[in-house]
Motif scaffolding. Structure first.
Motif, PDB file in Angstrom:
ATOM      1  N   ILE A 190       0.551  -1.059  -0.198  1.00  0.00           N
ATOM      2  CA  ILE A 190       0.068  -0.326  -0.130  1.00  0.00           C
ATOM      3  C   ILE A 190       0.687   1.352  -0.009  1.00  0.00           C
ATOM      4  CG2 ILE A 190      -1.692  -1.745   1.246  1.00  0.00           C
ATOM      5  CD1 ILE A 190      -1.417   0.434   3.498  1.00  0.00           C
ATOM      6  N   THR A 191       0.115   1.656  -0.728  1.00  0.00           N
ATOM      7  CA  THR A 191       1.205   3.210  -0.569  1.00  0.00           C
ATOM      8  C   THR A 191      -0.211   4.582   0.093  1.00  0.00           C
ATOM      9  OG1 THR A 191       2.904   2.987  -2.172  1.00  0.00           O
ATOM     10  CG2 THR A 191       2.655   5.111  -2.276  1.00  0.00           C
ATOM     11  N   ILE A 192       0.481   5.423   0.731  1.00  0.00           N
ATOM     12  CA  ILE A 192      -0.425   6.400   0.937  1.00  0.00           C
ATOM     13  C   ILE A 192       0.587   7.760   1.172  1.00  0.00           C
ATOM     14  CG2 ILE A 192      -1.413   7.873   2.837  1.00  0.00           C
ATOM     15  CD1 ILE A 192      -1.878   5.233   4.688  1.00  0.00           C
ATOM     16  N   THR A 193       0.103   8.661   0.328  1.00  0.00           N
ATOM     17  CA  THR A 193       0.514  10.034  -0.160  1.00  0.00           C
ATOM     18  C   THR A 193      -0.253  11.418   0.453  1.00  0.00           C
ATOM     19  OG1 THR A 193       1.198   9.193  -1.994  1.00  0.00           O
ATOM     20  CG2 THR A 193       1.351  11.431  -1.868  1.00  0.00           C
ATOM     21  N   ARG A 194       0.626  12.328   1.345  1.00  0.00           N
ATOM     22  CA  ARG A 194       0.135  13.288   1.843  1.00  0.00           C
ATOM     23  C   ARG A 194       1.091  14.771   1.849  1.00  0.00           C
ATOM     24  NH1 ARG A 194      -3.022  11.522   6.698  1.00  0.00           N
ATOM     25  NH2 ARG A 194      -4.318  10.016   5.489  1.00  0.00           N
ATOM     26  N   VAL A 195       0.376  15.790   1.424  1.00  0.00           N
ATOM     27  CA  VAL A 195       1.306  16.750   1.510  1.00  0.00           C
ATOM     28  C   VAL A 195       0.753  17.547   3.007  1.00  0.00           C
ATOM     29  CG1 VAL A 195       1.446  18.986   0.568  1.00  0.00           C
ATOM     30  CG2 VAL A 195       0.902  16.925  -0.888  1.00  0.00           C
ATOM     31  N   LEU A 196       2.081  17.730   3.752  1.00  0.00           N
ATOM     32  CA  LEU A 196       1.846  18.295   5.027  1.00  0.00           C
ATOM     33  C   LEU A 196       2.675  19.313   5.220  1.00  0.00           C
ATOM     34  CD1 LEU A 196       3.569  15.427   7.029  1.00  0.00           C
ATOM     35  CD2 LEU A 196       1.172  15.509   6.820  1.00  0.00           C
ATOM     36  N   ASP A 197       2.098  20.332   5.677  1.00  0.00           N
ATOM     37  CA  ASP A 197       1.818  22.911   5.440  1.00  0.00           C
ATOM     38  C   ASP A 197       3.300  22.445   6.197  1.00  0.00           C
ATOM     39  OD1 ASP A 197       1.646  24.883   4.804  1.00  0.00           O
ATOM     40  OD2 ASP A 197      -0.278  24.994   6.562  1.00  0.00           O
ATOM     41  N   ALA A 198       3.964  22.503   6.362  1.00  0.00           N
ATOM     42  CA  ALA A 198       5.545  22.304   6.925  1.00  0.00           C
ATOM     43  C   ALA A 198       6.719  21.604   6.589  1.00  0.00           C
ATOM     44  CB  ALA A 198       5.570  21.127   8.133  1.00  0.00           C
ATOM     45  N   ARG A 255      14.908  10.110   2.698  1.00  0.00           N
ATOM     46  CA  ARG A 255      14.124   8.912   3.027  1.00  0.00           C
ATOM     47  C   ARG A 255      14.276   7.811   4.301  1.00  0.00           C
ATOM     48  NH1 ARG A 255      12.611   4.671  -1.097  1.00  0.00           N
ATOM     49  NH2 ARG A 255      14.465   3.181  -0.587  1.00  0.00           N
ATOM     50  N   LEU A 256      13.208   7.344   4.917  1.00  0.00           N
ATOM     51  CA  LEU A 256      13.624   6.764   6.360  1.00  0.00           C
ATOM     52  C   LEU A 256      13.135   5.218   5.361  1.00  0.00           C
ATOM     53  CD1 LEU A 256      12.377   7.754   8.948  1.00  0.00           C
ATOM     54  CD2 LEU A 256      15.000   7.597   8.415  1.00  0.00           C
ATOM     55  N   VAL A 257      13.760   3.898   6.209  1.00  0.00           N
ATOM     56  CA  VAL A 257      13.446   2.522   5.833  1.00  0.00           C
ATOM     57  C   VAL A 257      14.171   1.920   7.134  1.00  0.00           C
ATOM     58  CG1 VAL A 257      13.980   0.159   4.278  1.00  0.00           C
ATOM     59  CG2 VAL A 257      14.296   2.632   3.206  1.00  0.00           C
ATOM     60  N   LEU A 280       8.938  -0.533   6.139  1.00  0.00           N
ATOM     61  CA  LEU A 280       8.194   0.494   5.548  1.00  0.00           C
ATOM     62  C   LEU A 280       9.071   1.436   4.742  1.00  0.00           C
ATOM     63  CD1 LEU A 280       7.212  -0.552   8.487  1.00  0.00           C
ATOM     64  CD2 LEU A 280       5.377   0.633   7.845  1.00  0.00           C
ATOM     65  N   THR A 281       8.851   2.696   4.379  1.00  0.00           N
ATOM     66  CA  THR A 281       9.201   3.328   3.734  1.00  0.00           C
ATOM     67  C   THR A 281       8.814   4.261   3.329  1.00  0.00           C
ATOM     68  OG1 THR A 281      10.579   1.946   2.211  1.00  0.00           O
ATOM     69  CG2 THR A 281      10.788   4.369   1.780  1.00  0.00           C
ATOM     70  N   ALA A 282       9.482   5.488   4.417  1.00  0.00           N
ATOM     71  CA  ALA A 282       9.007   6.925   3.510  1.00  0.00           C
ATOM     72  C   ALA A 282      10.156   7.787   3.092  1.00  0.00           C
ATOM     73  CB  ALA A 282       8.396   7.472   5.344  1.00  0.00           C
ATOM     74  N   ALA A 283       8.860   8.086   1.818  1.00  0.00           N
ATOM     75  CA  ALA A 283       9.803   9.517   1.594  1.00  0.00           C
ATOM     76  C   ALA A 283       9.140  10.945   1.920  1.00  0.00           C
ATOM     77  CB  ALA A 283      10.024   9.253   0.018  1.00  0.00           C
ATOM     78  N   ARG A 290       5.155   3.935   2.111  1.00  0.00           N
ATOM     79  CA  ARG A 290       4.801   2.767   1.535  1.00  0.00           C
ATOM     80  C   ARG A 290       5.093   1.152   3.053  1.00  0.00           C
ATOM     81  NH1 ARG A 290       7.136   5.564  -2.488  1.00  0.00           N
ATOM     82  NH2 ARG A 290       6.232   5.162  -4.413  1.00  0.00           N
ATOM     83  N   GLN A 291       4.131   0.279   2.579  1.00  0.00           N
ATOM     84  CA  GLN A 291       4.159  -0.794   3.211  1.00  0.00           C
ATOM     85  C   GLN A 291       3.308  -1.578   2.650  1.00  0.00           C
ATOM     86  OE1 GLN A 291       1.594   0.974   7.239  1.00  0.00           O
ATOM     87  NE2 GLN A 291       0.791  -1.591   7.015  1.00  0.00           N
ATOM     88  N   PRO A 292       3.707  -3.190   3.104  1.00  0.00           N
ATOM     89  CA  PRO A 292       2.995  -4.483   2.443  1.00  0.00           C
ATOM     90  C   PRO A 292       2.214  -4.640   3.453  1.00  0.00           C
ATOM     91  CG  PRO A 292       4.890  -4.643   4.171  1.00  0.00           C
ATOM     92  CD  PRO A 292       4.610  -3.745   4.098  1.00  0.00           C
ATOM     93  N   ALA A 293       1.221  -5.490   2.825  1.00  0.00           N
ATOM     94  CA  ALA A 293      -0.162  -5.408   3.335  1.00  0.00           C
ATOM     95  C   ALA A 293       0.063  -7.731   2.908  1.00  0.00           C
ATOM     96  CB  ALA A 293      -1.352  -4.759   2.734  1.00  0.00           C
TER      97      ALA A 293
END
Length: 135
Positions: free
Chosen positions: A6-14, A75-77, A89-92, A105-108
């Motif tokens: 699964i992939t989740i994308t968010r735009v954060l105001d910071a 990036r963090l893995v 898990l991965t965060a870009a 991104r994370q596996p299901a």
């Protein structure tokens, strides 16, 4: 068993530097992750461990893993230790000129569990955004 991601994308105001700090510093991590502050340990470097105890209706749930890849502000893995292995898990983090796009991104483990995993990751990012708004 096949793995679905699964992939989740968010735009954060910071700015990205602030987003990175809230993601990687223990006092902020405890707040958005729902962990007891004294239980959080984050050694944010390749091979460094992380630990936290999350409050659940059934009591505290100890969690932990290892940071596999750390590219500061980008990036963090990391892994989350599970009884049957580790989930990766991965965060870009992308700089959008005062805002930051986070792609998680994370596996299901199965298609059936994909919606549940996506909902949980979404709640986690919602909590992150609330904490970020206070910084």
């Amino acid at each position: 068993m096949s793995t679905t991601e699964i992939t989740i994308t968010r735009v954060l105001d910071a700015p990205r530097e602030v987003v990175w700090r809230v993601w990687t510093e223990p006092e902020y991590f405890a707040r958005w992750f729902g962990a007891a502050p004294e239980s959080v340990e984050l050694d944010v470097r390749p091979g460094g461990a992380w630990r936290a105890a999350v409050a659940t209706p059934a009591g505290e749930l100890p969690m932990g893993g290892v940071f596999r890849e750390v590219a500061d502000h980008e990036r963090l893995v990391w892994t989350v230790d599970l009884p049957d292995g580790a989930m990766v898990l991965t965060a870009a983090f992308a700089d959008l000129g005062g805002k930051t796009e986070v792609v998680l991104r994370q596996p299901a483990p199965s298609q059936e569990q994909c919606a549940q995993a996506e909902e949980g990751a979404g709640r986690l990012l919602d909590g992150f955004a609330k904490v970020l708004a206070t910084v």
